[in-house]
Motif scaffolding. Sequence first.
Motif, PDB file in Angstrom:
ATOM      1  N   ARG A 486       0.833  -1.195   0.000  1.00 53.01           N
ATOM      2  CA  ARG A 486       0.000   0.000   0.000  1.00 53.01           C
ATOM      3  C   ARG A 486       0.877   1.258   0.000  1.00 53.01           C
ATOM      4  O   ARG A 486       0.644   2.199  -0.765  1.00 53.01           O
ATOM      5  N   ASP A 490       0.999   4.036  -2.929  1.00 53.34           N
ATOM      6  CA  ASP A 490       0.660   5.416  -2.593  1.00 53.34           C
ATOM      7  C   ASP A 490       1.816   6.365  -2.869  1.00 53.34           C
ATOM      8  O   ASP A 490       1.608   7.577  -3.067  1.00 53.34           O
ATOM      9  N   HIS A 534      -3.406  -1.228  -7.460  1.00 56.59           N
ATOM     10  CA  HIS A 534      -4.004  -0.103  -6.746  1.00 56.59           C
ATOM     11  C   HIS A 534      -5.533  -0.235  -6.714  1.00 56.59           C
ATOM     12  O   HIS A 534      -6.160  -0.016  -5.670  1.00 56.59           O
ATOM     13  N   LEU A 537      -6.516  -3.056  -4.376  1.00 57.36           N
ATOM     14  CA  LEU A 537      -6.342  -2.682  -2.977  1.00 57.36           C
ATOM     15  C   LEU A 537      -7.463  -1.740  -2.516  1.00 57.36           C
ATOM     16  O   LEU A 537      -7.985  -1.880  -1.404  1.00 57.36           O
ATOM     17  N   ASP A 541     -10.227  -2.479   0.413  1.00 58.30           N
ATOM     18  CA  ASP A 541     -10.531  -1.557   1.522  1.00 58.30           C
ATOM     19  C   ASP A 541     -12.030  -1.299   1.613  1.00 58.30           C
ATOM     20  O   ASP A 541     -12.608  -1.285   2.711  1.00 58.30           O
TER      21      ASP A 541
END
Length: 546
Positions: A486, A490, A534, A537, A541
């Motif tokens: 992550r 990011d 991305h 992920l 979430d």
Amino acid sequence: MRENDSPLRRTTDTASRPLTVADALALPVLAAGQPQVVTGVAHLDRPVRWVHITELTDPASFLKGGELVLTTGMPLPEEPAGVRRYVDELADVGAAALVIELVRRYHRPPSALVDACRARGLPLVTLAADVNFLDVTQVVHALLLGSQADAMRRTQRIHEAFTALTLRGAGPEEVVRAAAEMSGRTVVLENLVHQALMCEPSGCTVEEALTGWERRSRAVPSRERTEVCGPESWLVAPVEYQGERWGRAVMLPALAGSAAFGPQDVTVLERTAMALTIARLIHATPWERTAHRGALRDLAEQRHRSPADAHARFAALGLPVADCSFIAVRVDTRTQTGDAEAESLLSEDLRAAGVPALVGVLAPGRLGVLLALRAAAGSWRPTVERLSRAVLAVDPSAVVCVGSEATDLSDATRSFREAGRVAEAVPPGAPPPGGRSFHELSDIGLRRLLFALREDVRVQEYAERILGRLVDHDTRHGTDLLTTLRHYLDSAGNKTTTARRGNLSRETVYQRLRTVERLLECDLESGEQRTELHVALAALDVLRSG
């Protein structure tokens, strides 16, 4: 009328309207006398109440109006003045027509009789062949009595139908719909300011019934009882509430050339007004609010038959539809108990601000607002912000979402649809960005889009397929490779930033990223694969938070 037509056939044809002079002349028993209409052709639609045979010089003293007068002509005076007096008395009492037989005394109608009947507009009919007047009386009276019995049965059915509606607590929409079905005519319920709240069309479209409604309605005077009035000959009945006039029930005439309103139509509309008065006492929700709810639901769900119908309906409710832009706002109150309160609050607030709008409950816990804004009003955002803050002041947990601007009412459905999509993409407790109090379409980024699609199996399968092995590894070995991934994503692939965010050494970051590549069989240097990770992920979430 064909010779083989029967009185029974005529009874069926005229069952729904009074027997007229033209109907009587078409009966076989009179058609056998070869009737010729000499005067009063335009008045052959006069109803026949009874048949009267007379050989008196002053038959009017025995008449009450509406009679078909049969005579052989024997009692007619010789002098023209006497003939004129004879005709004047028949016309004054309201006789439907005078039928004279040209067999015994006369073989052509006297000119004085023709002139007198023409002057008074009294239909004069001659019979060239001998006719048994008693047979005429028997046939016509049988038809009249049968029609009266049929009318009584129809009236009884009307009373029974409306009594059943009242006993089961029918609302105004059901009452108006029943009236239109029973009469076969368009029925409209309007309030005192001439807004058409409910319309049930029959034989026409909503556009034809409601276009220019307020202007047309104001030309029709209000009466104390049910009657036909106004330039368009509407049948109008007053509707009361707690002893005061509340509005009117209106029955529109059918297409040109159809029958005028009859006693059955009057009965239907009177019972409609009575049932509406009772329904108003039973149902606490104001009918204006009910009308607004129905119109907004039909617009949001695109249930109008045509854009023109929608324009006519909203204009009849008092909303400007020309030279306006439209904004759809959806308010989710989270609690159903606050629907009516929020609905009332928004209506009053918008009215006080001078903003033309309709407000209504779309579903439990959900309100819809349609704003009609003039070009001179400028941006719609201040109006929506005001509306949103008014809602949140009463219900802080409410979520206010807005669709994009529509330049025509027909596009407002799209605006409602967009507001719904925005609402679906708002996670619980998520504040609107930019300091706004409402959410709009531009707020839907990747995470909100995935939140809206969180129940889609394909999204769940995608997140599991891309990241499942990494999550399983962390679970079995107590590692935290998912967090390192992550931070890496990011940081847009910057390993130094990744190490700083995770409080790790660069060597540890390199080692963990190599493990991630091995487990997921991917290349973290690939921009496309980093994008896939991305998205997966972000989906994970959303699924975990949901």
